[in-house]
Design a protein around this motif. Structure first.
Motif, PDB file in Angstrom:
ATOM      1  N   TRP A  18      28.558 -20.711 -12.573  1.00  0.00           N
ATOM      2  CA  TRP A  18      28.099 -22.047 -12.187  1.00  0.00           C
ATOM      3  C   TRP A  18      27.847 -22.148 -10.685  1.00  0.00           C
ATOM      4  O   TRP A  18      26.896 -22.773 -10.235  1.00  0.00           O
ATOM      5  CB  TRP A  18      29.135 -23.108 -12.609  1.00  0.00           C
ATOM      6  N   ARG A  19      28.733 -21.527  -9.885  1.00  0.00           N
ATOM      7  CA  ARG A  19      28.539 -21.571  -8.435  1.00  0.00           C
ATOM      8  C   ARG A  19      27.253 -20.849  -8.043  1.00  0.00           C
ATOM      9  O   ARG A  19      26.495 -21.293  -7.176  1.00  0.00           O
ATOM     10  CB  ARG A  19      29.731 -20.947  -7.723  1.00  0.00           C
ATOM     11  N   ASN A  23      23.983 -22.496  -6.167  1.00  0.00           N
ATOM     12  CA  ASN A  23      23.434 -21.940  -4.924  1.00  0.00           C
ATOM     13  C   ASN A  23      21.939 -21.677  -5.045  1.00  0.00           C
ATOM     14  O   ASN A  23      21.158 -21.951  -4.134  1.00  0.00           O
ATOM     15  CB  ASN A  23      24.166 -20.645  -4.565  1.00  0.00           C
ATOM     16  N   TRP A  24      21.507 -21.102  -6.196  1.00  0.00           N
ATOM     17  CA  TRP A  24      20.073 -20.859  -6.408  1.00  0.00           C
ATOM     18  C   TRP A  24      19.281 -22.155  -6.453  1.00  0.00           C
ATOM     19  O   TRP A  24      18.178 -22.250  -5.920  1.00  0.00           O
ATOM     20  CB  TRP A  24      19.866 -20.071  -7.697  1.00  0.00           C
ATOM     21  N   LEU A  25      19.871 -23.180  -7.116  1.00  0.00           N
ATOM     22  CA  LEU A  25      19.190 -24.470  -7.204  1.00  0.00           C
ATOM     23  C   LEU A  25      19.002 -25.075  -5.816  1.00  0.00           C
ATOM     24  O   LEU A  25      17.922 -25.586  -5.479  1.00  0.00           O
ATOM     25  CB  LEU A  25      19.995 -25.421  -8.091  1.00  0.00           C
ATOM     26  N   GLN A  30      15.353 -26.381  -1.180  1.00  0.00           N
ATOM     27  CA  GLN A  30      14.970 -26.261   0.229  1.00  0.00           C
ATOM     28  C   GLN A  30      13.552 -25.732   0.375  1.00  0.00           C
ATOM     29  O   GLN A  30      12.771 -26.217   1.189  1.00  0.00           O
ATOM     30  CB  GLN A  30      15.947 -25.334   0.954  1.00  0.00           C
ATOM     31  N   ILE A  31      13.214 -24.732  -0.437  1.00  0.00           N
ATOM     32  CA  ILE A  31      11.852 -24.182  -0.398  1.00  0.00           C
ATOM     33  C   ILE A  31      10.823 -25.246  -0.784  1.00  0.00           C
ATOM     34  O   ILE A  31       9.775 -25.406  -0.141  1.00  0.00           O
ATOM     35  CB  ILE A  31      11.729 -22.974  -1.341  1.00  0.00           C
TER      36      ILE A  31
END
Length: 308
Positions: A18-19, A23-25, A30-31
């Motif tokens: 989940w972490r 982080n990917w989300l 941001q992109i």
């Protein structure tokens, strides 16, 4: 204490997954935000809006780019005979010298671009200023009312298109200038007062002078300005503005504050208009260059939707 540390390091696998997903989300968000900022989310004041400060309307979805020269043999145009009749019509007889060229100029995104001051980021204004773009703040009267019944005052930041003053000065030497905007007078009049202190425009027309057609609102009918369309042209970033006289229109690339090095006025439009001032009839020249009737037909507007 060592046990607590091990418990923090060796988390359950599900928590690690989940972490990692979170982080990917966050990374992709941001992109995405950077992409939005890059394309420019700051709304220009469009000349076709229903408010004084001119917010964008549906016409902005038909953003016009430089027209390619279309081979007329590829298009079965029902208006071919009508166009040919206009281009072959005799030029009205006159004196030894031809009549002075009348140049009708749009305002927003053609000569200037304007933003609501409250929504304009300081970074955009700073970047434009550092690049040499001229700008000024404008106070204009809105058609809206305050709670006490007094007219609402709007604040606008206006950026001049590079070379604007040189363009108007050079153009006024060989042409009669007319300002024709779909903006409301409460917004447009003080703006034009700032950019035309020398009164180079012989006539100023605002939204009430435009007309509504079956296909578009705020259309600028040139026949109301001049009886001699042989010597009349209109420069507008929105080609639908001149759909009633497609043979007299010059489509202009839209201008925004993100284009501080734009050279359209002095390098493209001024030489073109100077050339047109030497033509007995501007329409054959503009038809060969832009093929506007065919372009309108590709937009779903038949020959019956415009007059020649």
């Amino acid at each position: 204490m060592a046990e607590l540390t091990r418990a923090e390091v060796y988390m359950p696998r599900s928590m690690q997954v989940w972490r990692a997903l979170l982080n990917w989300l966050a990374f992709f968000l941001q992109i995405f935000a950077q992409i939005i900022r890059a394309v420019g989310q700051y709304p220009l004041l469009s000349s076709s809006s229903a408010t004084t400060t001119e917010t964008p309307t549906s016409t902005s979805t038909h953003r016009f780019k430089r027209l390619p020269v279309v081979d007329s043999t590829e298009i079965e145009s029902p208006a071919t005979v009508e166009i040919a009749a206009v281009l072959d019509s005799p030029v009205p007889a006159g004196d030894d010298s031809i009549e002075k060229l009348t140049v009708v100029l749009d305002l927003d995104e053609t000569l200037v671009c304007a933003y609501e001051t409250s929504s304009l980021p300081l970074t955009l204004r700073s970047q434009a200023t550092d690049a040499g773009l001229k700008w000024f703040e404008l106070e204009c009267v809105s058609s809206d009312k305050e709670f006490d019944g007094k007219p609402k005052i709007s604040y606008v930041t206006v950026f001049e298109r590079p070379g604007l003053q040189e363009f108007l000065n050079g153009l006024s030497e060989f042409a009669e200038l007319v300002l024709f905007t779909a903006g409301l007078e409460g917004y447009a009049r003080p703006l034009v007062d700032r950019i035309d202190k020398e009164n180079r425009f012989s006539l100023r027309l605002y939204r009430p002078s435009t007309i509504c057609t079956e296909y578009r609102e705020h259309v600028k009918d040139l026949s109301r300005l001049s009886k001699n369309l042989c010597r009349t042209v209109i420069v507008d970033n929105n080609p639908f503005s001149f759909l009633l006289q497609p043979l007299n229109g010059i489509p202009c690339i839209p201008f925004s504050a993100g284009q501080p090095h734009d050279t359209q006025l002095l390098d493209v439009l001024l030489p073109l208009l100077k050339n047109l001032s030497l033509q007995n009839d501007v329409r054959p020249f503009l038809y060969d260059k832009f093929r506007m009737p065919e372009w309108f037909q590709k937009q779903g507007i038949p020959a019956s939707g415009w007059s020649v």
